[in-house]
Design a protein around this motif. Sequence first.
Motif, PDB file in Angstrom:
ATOM      1  N   ASP A   2      36.728  30.381  43.073  1.00 35.65           N
ATOM      2  CA  ASP A   2      36.779  29.512  43.992  1.00 35.65           C
ATOM      3  C   ASP A   2      37.038  30.194  45.365  1.00 35.65           C
ATOM      4  OD1 ASP A   2      38.245  27.923  46.175  1.00 35.65           O
ATOM      5  OD2 ASP A   2      38.754  26.271  44.381  1.00 35.65           O
ATOM      6  N   SER A   3      35.945  30.013  46.192  1.00 38.71           N
ATOM      7  CA  SER A   3      35.704  30.702  47.463  1.00 38.71           C
ATOM      8  C   SER A   3      37.056  30.427  48.310  1.00 38.71           C
ATOM      9  CB  SER A   3      34.488  30.379  48.303  1.00 38.71           C
ATOM     10  OG  SER A   3      34.431  29.092  48.572  1.00 38.71           O
ATOM     11  N   ARG A   4      37.581  29.469  48.438  1.00 38.24           N
ATOM     12  CA  ARG A   4      38.607  29.100  49.437  1.00 38.24           C
ATOM     13  C   ARG A   4      39.814  29.987  48.659  1.00 38.24           C
ATOM     14  NH1 ARG A   4      39.126  24.260  51.956  1.00 38.24           N
ATOM     15  NH2 ARG A   4      41.245  25.134  52.613  1.00 38.24           N
ATOM     16  N   ILE A   5      40.101  29.863  47.397  1.00 36.22           N
ATOM     17  CA  ILE A   5      41.132  30.744  46.983  1.00 36.22           C
ATOM     18  C   ILE A   5      40.974  32.349  47.168  1.00 36.22           C
ATOM     19  CG2 ILE A   5      42.200  31.578  44.835  1.00 36.22           C
ATOM     20  CD1 ILE A   5      42.070  28.645  43.785  1.00 36.22           C
ATOM     21  N   ALA A   6      39.610  32.747  46.886  1.00 33.02           N
ATOM     22  CA  ALA A   6      39.528  34.298  47.249  1.00 33.02           C
ATOM     23  C   ALA A   6      39.635  34.542  48.658  1.00 33.02           C
ATOM     24  CB  ALA A   6      37.809  34.456  46.854  1.00 33.02           C
ATOM     25  N   GLU A   7      39.252  33.624  49.627  1.00 30.64           N
ATOM     26  CA  GLU A   7      39.503  33.555  51.019  1.00 30.64           C
ATOM     27  C   GLU A   7      40.918  33.885  51.428  1.00 30.64           C
ATOM     28  OE1 GLU A   7      38.896  30.619  54.885  1.00 30.64           O
ATOM     29  OE2 GLU A   7      37.456  31.113  53.532  1.00 30.64           O
ATOM     30  N   ILE A   8      41.714  32.953  50.589  1.00 33.33           N
ATOM     31  CA  ILE A   8      43.387  32.950  51.028  1.00 33.33           C
ATOM     32  C   ILE A   8      44.009  34.208  50.659  1.00 33.33           C
ATOM     33  CG2 ILE A   8      45.568  31.709  50.358  1.00 33.33           C
ATOM     34  CD1 ILE A   8      44.174  29.371  50.206  1.00 33.33           C
ATOM     35  N   ALA A   9      43.459  34.888  49.379  1.00 31.22           N
ATOM     36  CA  ALA A   9      43.937  36.005  48.995  1.00 31.22           C
ATOM     37  C   ALA A   9      43.320  37.271  49.941  1.00 31.22           C
ATOM     38  CB  ALA A   9      43.334  36.428  47.203  1.00 31.22           C
ATOM     39  N   GLU A  10      42.285  37.164  50.338  1.00 29.37           N
ATOM     40  CA  GLU A  10      41.874  38.339  51.198  1.00 29.37           C
ATOM     41  C   GLU A  10      42.759  37.989  52.460  1.00 29.37           C
ATOM     42  OE1 GLU A  10      37.740  39.673  53.333  1.00 29.37           O
ATOM     43  OE2 GLU A  10      37.700  38.037  52.257  1.00 29.37           O
ATOM     44  N   LYS A  11      42.984  36.921  53.180  1.00 29.74           N
ATOM     45  CA  LYS A  11      43.902  36.764  54.202  1.00 29.74           C
ATOM     46  C   LYS A  11      45.393  37.153  53.999  1.00 29.74           C
ATOM     47  CE  LYS A  11      41.312  33.208  56.648  1.00 29.74           C
ATOM     48  NZ  LYS A  11      41.327  31.832  57.088  1.00 29.74           N
ATOM     49  N   SER A  12      45.804  37.320  52.746  1.00 26.91           N
ATOM     50  CA  SER A  12      47.106  37.521  52.338  1.00 26.91           C
ATOM     51  C   SER A  12      47.400  38.885  52.066  1.00 26.91           C
ATOM     52  CB  SER A  12      47.547  36.780  51.232  1.00 26.91           C
ATOM     53  OG  SER A  12      47.290  35.303  51.556  1.00 26.91           O
ATOM     54  N   ILE A  13      46.511  39.725  51.425  1.00 28.25           N
ATOM     55  CA  ILE A  13      46.296  40.874  50.941  1.00 28.25           C
ATOM     56  C   ILE A  13      47.077  41.961  51.510  1.00 28.25           C
ATOM     57  CG2 ILE A  13      44.248  41.800  51.368  1.00 28.25           C
ATOM     58  CD1 ILE A  13      45.976  42.041  48.045  1.00 28.25           C
ATOM     59  N   LYS A  14      46.765  42.009  52.976  1.00 29.96           N
ATOM     60  CA  LYS A  14      47.397  43.146  53.661  1.00 29.96           C
ATOM     61  C   LYS A  14      48.969  42.663  53.920  1.00 29.96           C
ATOM     62  CE  LYS A  14      43.472  44.545  56.649  1.00 29.96           C
ATOM     63  NZ  LYS A  14      42.859  44.368  57.657  1.00 29.96           N
ATOM     64  N   GLU A  15      49.228  41.465  54.045  1.00 26.83           N
ATOM     65  CA  GLU A  15      50.950  41.168  54.146  1.00 26.83           C
ATOM     66  C   GLU A  15      51.318  41.278  52.946  1.00 26.83           C
ATOM     67  OE1 GLU A  15      50.482  37.447  57.406  1.00 26.83           O
ATOM     68  OE2 GLU A  15      50.563  37.343  55.318  1.00 26.83           O
ATOM     69  N   VAL A  16      50.867  41.130  51.498  1.00 25.46           N
ATOM     70  CA  VAL A  16      51.560  41.124  50.545  1.00 25.46           C
ATOM     71  C   VAL A  16      51.668  42.733  50.121  1.00 25.46           C
ATOM     72  CG1 VAL A  16      51.162  40.944  48.184  1.00 25.46           C
ATOM     73  CG2 VAL A  16      50.694  39.145  49.721  1.00 25.46           C
ATOM     74  N   THR A  17      50.721  43.513  50.386  1.00 21.59           N
ATOM     75  CA  THR A  17      50.642  45.023  50.313  1.00 21.59           C
ATOM     76  C   THR A  17      51.911  45.594  51.194  1.00 21.59           C
ATOM     77  OG1 THR A  17      48.315  45.032  49.983  1.00 21.59           O
ATOM     78  CG2 THR A  17      49.453  47.135  50.487  1.00 21.59           C
ATOM     79  N   TYR A  18      52.119  45.094  52.265  1.00 23.94           N
ATOM     80  CA  TYR A  18      53.341  45.611  53.053  1.00 23.94           C
ATOM     81  C   TYR A  18      54.639  45.182  52.433  1.00 23.94           C
ATOM     82  CZ  TYR A  18      57.006  45.250  56.666  1.00 23.94           C
ATOM     83  OH  TYR A  18      58.110  45.087  57.136  1.00 23.94           O
ATOM     84  N   HIS A  19      54.603  44.210  51.962  1.00 18.73           N
ATOM     85  CA  HIS A  19      55.885  43.673  51.349  1.00 18.73           C
ATOM     86  C   HIS A  19      56.254  44.198  50.199  1.00 18.73           C
ATOM     87  CE1 HIS A  19      54.682  39.030  52.960  1.00 18.73           C
ATOM     88  NE2 HIS A  19      55.034  39.941  53.822  1.00 18.73           N
ATOM     89  N   LEU A  20      55.254  44.860  49.322  1.00 18.93           N
ATOM     90  CA  LEU A  20      55.481  45.553  48.019  1.00 18.93           C
ATOM     91  C   LEU A  20      56.010  46.901  48.432  1.00 18.93           C
ATOM     92  CD1 LEU A  20      55.438  45.983  45.260  1.00 18.93           C
ATOM     93  CD2 LEU A  20      53.062  46.607  45.095  1.00 18.93           C
ATOM     94  N   ARG A  21      55.397  47.490  49.541  1.00 18.21           N
ATOM     95  CA  ARG A  21      55.612  49.061  49.606  1.00 18.21           C
ATOM     96  C   ARG A  21      56.874  48.931  50.294  1.00 18.21           C
ATOM     97  NH1 ARG A  21      52.468  49.702  54.131  1.00 18.21           N
ATOM     98  NH2 ARG A  21      50.526  50.001  52.513  1.00 18.21           N
ATOM     99  N   ARG A  22      57.253  47.873  51.066  1.00 14.23           N
ATOM    100  CA  ARG A  22      58.662  47.641  51.788  1.00 14.23           C
ATOM    101  C   ARG A  22      59.755  47.532  50.739  1.00 14.23           C
ATOM    102  NH1 ARG A  22      61.704  43.512  52.859  1.00 14.23           N
ATOM    103  NH2 ARG A  22      63.414  43.793  54.319  1.00 14.23           N
ATOM    104  N   SER A  23      59.656  46.538  49.855  1.00 14.09           N
ATOM    105  CA  SER A  23      60.806  46.211  49.049  1.00 14.09           C
ATOM    106  C   SER A  23      61.103  47.276  47.807  1.00 14.09           C
ATOM    107  CB  SER A  23      60.302  44.897  48.011  1.00 14.09           C
ATOM    108  OG  SER A  23      59.142  45.033  47.696  1.00 14.09           O
ATOM    109  N   GLY A  24      59.722  47.984  47.509  1.00 13.44           N
ATOM    110  CA  GLY A  24      59.621  49.254  46.566  1.00 13.44           C
ATOM    111  C   GLY A  24      60.735  50.372  47.232  1.00 13.44           C
ATOM    112  N   ASP A  25      60.398  50.601  48.728  1.00 16.86           N
ATOM    113  CA  ASP A  25      61.023  51.853  49.398  1.00 16.86           C
ATOM    114  C   ASP A  25      62.557  51.577  49.399  1.00 16.86           C
ATOM    115  OD1 ASP A  25      61.174  53.943  51.040  1.00 16.86           O
ATOM    116  OD2 ASP A  25      61.574  52.643  52.405  1.00 16.86           O
TER     117      ASP A  25
END
Length: 252
Positions: free
Chosen positions: A119-142
Motif C-alpha cells: 500500500d503506497s500510502r502506508i509506505a509513505e506514512i512509514a517513510e515520513k515517520s521513520i526518522k522520528e521513530v528512530t530518534y524515539h528509540l535511541r532516546r528511550s533506550g539511552d
Amino acid sequence: MAHALDPKLEYLLRQGDNALILSQQLSQLCGKGPALEEDMALTNVALDLLGQTRMWLGYAAELHGGDEDTLAFLRDAHALRCCLLVEQPNGNYADTMMRQFYFDTWHYFLMQGLLASTDSRIAEIAEKSIKEVTYHLRRSGDLVVRLGDGTAESHAKIQVAADALWMFSGEMFLYDALDRAMVEAGVAPASAPLRAAFLEHVAEIFAEATLTMPDPDAWMQRGGKQGRHSEHLGFILAEMQFLQRAYPGARW
C-alpha cells in the motif's frame, strides 16, 4: 461498526490509535518532567506521535468517511484499537520510560517493515515517520540505560517497571486474522521477524543497563487491538474527548 468489515481500515485504526493514546499520555506530563530538557523532550515526542496519528487517521477517514477529528474524539473506548501497553498509567518516570522503550522498539521495527508495504500510502506514512521513530528509540533506550546503570534507587525502579509492563509488550506480536490478512496482502510485515528483532534489541539495552530481562515466553495480555481495554482508557478518553462531546462541532 462498518469498519470491522474492512481489514485495511481496521489496521489503519490500530496504528493511529496507538500513536493517539500514547501522545495523549505524554502530553499530560507537560510541565512535570524531572528536568527542563526532559520535559521538552517528552512534549516533542507527544507532538511527533500526534502528527503520525493524523496521517493514520486521515487515511482511515478517507476509507471510512468523516475526518480524523471524528475518529479521534467521537469513538467510545470499545471502538478504539490501541494496544493495552499505551494505555497503562504514566506512573513514575521509570514507568513512563519503560512503557516508551517497549513501544518504541516495536514501533521502529514495524515502521522499517512498512517501508516495503504494497500500500503506497502506508509506505509513505512509514517513510515520513521513520526518522522520528528512530530518534524515539535511541532516546528511550539511552534513558533506560541511564536509569538502570545509575543509582540503586533508579535501578530498582526501572527493573520494577520492566517486569510490570512486560506482560503488555507481547500483544503487538500476537497477530489475529486481520493482521495475517494484511501480511498475506503484503501490506504489513510478519510477526516472527518483528518479535525476534524486538527481543534482540531489548536484550542488548537491558544488558547495558544491568537489568534482568523478563522471560520472553511469559504469558501476555491481549485484547486491546480488538477493542477490549483496561479501565485506564476510559479515564484517558474522558479528558481527551471532553470538549468535542460537551460542545459538538466546536471550533477555535
